[in-house]
Design a protein around this motif. Sequence first.
Motif, mmCIF file in Angstrom:
data_model
loop_
_atom_site.group_PDB
_atom_site.id
_atom_site.type_symbol
_atom_site.label_atom_id
_atom_site.label_comp_id
_atom_site.label_asym_id
_atom_site.label_seq_id
_atom_site.Cartn_x
_atom_site.Cartn_y
_atom_site.Cartn_z
ATOM 1 N N ILE A 109 -32.053 -8.830 -59.442
ATOM 2 C CA ILE A 109 -33.452 -9.057 -59.843
ATOM 3 C C ILE A 109 -33.515 -10.537 -60.127
ATOM 4 C CG2 ILE A 109 -35.568 -8.487 -61.187
ATOM 5 C CD1 ILE A 109 -34.086 -5.841 -61.836
ATOM 6 N N MET A 110 -34.307 -11.094 -59.145
ATOM 7 C CA MET A 110 -34.595 -12.595 -59.461
ATOM 8 C C MET A 110 -35.822 -12.951 -59.279
ATOM 9 S SD MET A 110 -32.186 -14.049 -56.288
ATOM 10 C CE MET A 110 -32.321 -15.705 -56.894
ATOM 11 N N GLY A 111 -36.272 -14.031 -59.685
ATOM 12 C CA GLY A 111 -37.539 -14.633 -59.439
ATOM 13 C C GLY A 111 -37.855 -15.711 -58.168
ATOM 14 N N ARG A 112 -38.949 -15.584 -57.693
ATOM 15 C CA ARG A 112 -39.079 -16.494 -56.292
ATOM 16 C C ARG A 112 -40.045 -17.720 -56.992
ATOM 17 N NH1 ARG A 112 -42.739 -17.515 -52.192
ATOM 18 N NH2 ARG A 112 -44.395 -16.077 -53.285
ATOM 19 N N ARG A 113 -39.678 -18.765 -56.893
ATOM 20 C CA ARG A 113 -40.359 -19.799 -57.268
ATOM 21 C C ARG A 113 -41.656 -20.319 -56.384
ATOM 22 N NH1 ARG A 113 -36.871 -24.324 -60.308
ATOM 23 N NH2 ARG A 113 -38.491 -24.474 -61.479
ATOM 24 N N GLY A 114 -41.532 -19.863 -55.103
ATOM 25 C CA GLY A 114 -42.669 -19.922 -54.266
ATOM 26 C C GLY A 114 -42.637 -21.640 -53.751
ATOM 27 N N SER A 127 -33.449 -17.436 -53.517
ATOM 28 C CA SER A 127 -33.849 -16.261 -53.605
ATOM 29 C C SER A 127 -33.486 -15.659 -52.148
ATOM 30 C CB SER A 127 -34.942 -15.740 -53.883
ATOM 31 O OG SER A 127 -36.140 -16.439 -53.214
ATOM 32 N N ASN A 128 -33.990 -16.591 -51.071
ATOM 33 C CA ASN A 128 -33.555 -16.181 -49.737
ATOM 34 C C ASN A 128 -32.153 -16.077 -49.525
ATOM 35 O OD1 ASN A 128 -34.847 -15.625 -47.041
ATOM 36 N ND2 ASN A 128 -33.859 -17.685 -46.643
ATOM 37 N N TYR A 129 -31.365 -17.129 -50.055
ATOM 38 C CA TYR A 129 -30.047 -16.999 -49.631
ATOM 39 C C TYR A 129 -29.258 -15.661 -50.360
ATOM 40 C CZ TYR A 129 -25.306 -18.281 -49.586
ATOM 41 O OH TYR A 129 -23.818 -18.318 -49.422
#
Length: 149
Positions: A109-114, A127-129
């Motif tokens: 579970i991880m955040g996406r900084r956008g 996150s994409n990696y």
Amino acid sequence: MTFDDILVPVDGSDASLTAARHARALAEAFGGRVTLVHVVPNAAYLVGDAIIVPPLLLNELDENGKVVMEKARAVFQGFTGELAEETLHGDPGAAVSALAKERGCTLVIMGRRGLGGLAGLLLGSVSNYVLHNTACPTLIVKETGFAGV
């Protein structure tokens, strides 16, 4: 499928702390373990191998990592489940993916900084990696959207 070994990469962002809150809720609901991981980028990752990075900068990155872990640990205050911490050095996406495989994690579970648009294209996305290079399910959360917090 059970989510009994949850890996949570943290970088100090609000999105990563929201991810930690999600992990805590799932771990409490299903009796799972949580591992918080912070990856300190290595010098070659930051500036390439042609430039030498002063030790002072490396020390500052390590100290920042301690602050990041402290913030994430605070999310788990009063948590009665199993909580582990890892601090790694290297490329964040590769390090998280390798650790998930090594530990046999059942969920990341991880955040996406956008970082959208050009910045996301040029800088890539951790996150994409992880999403594309980790065998276990990966939950990507935005910094908002956690009910009850």
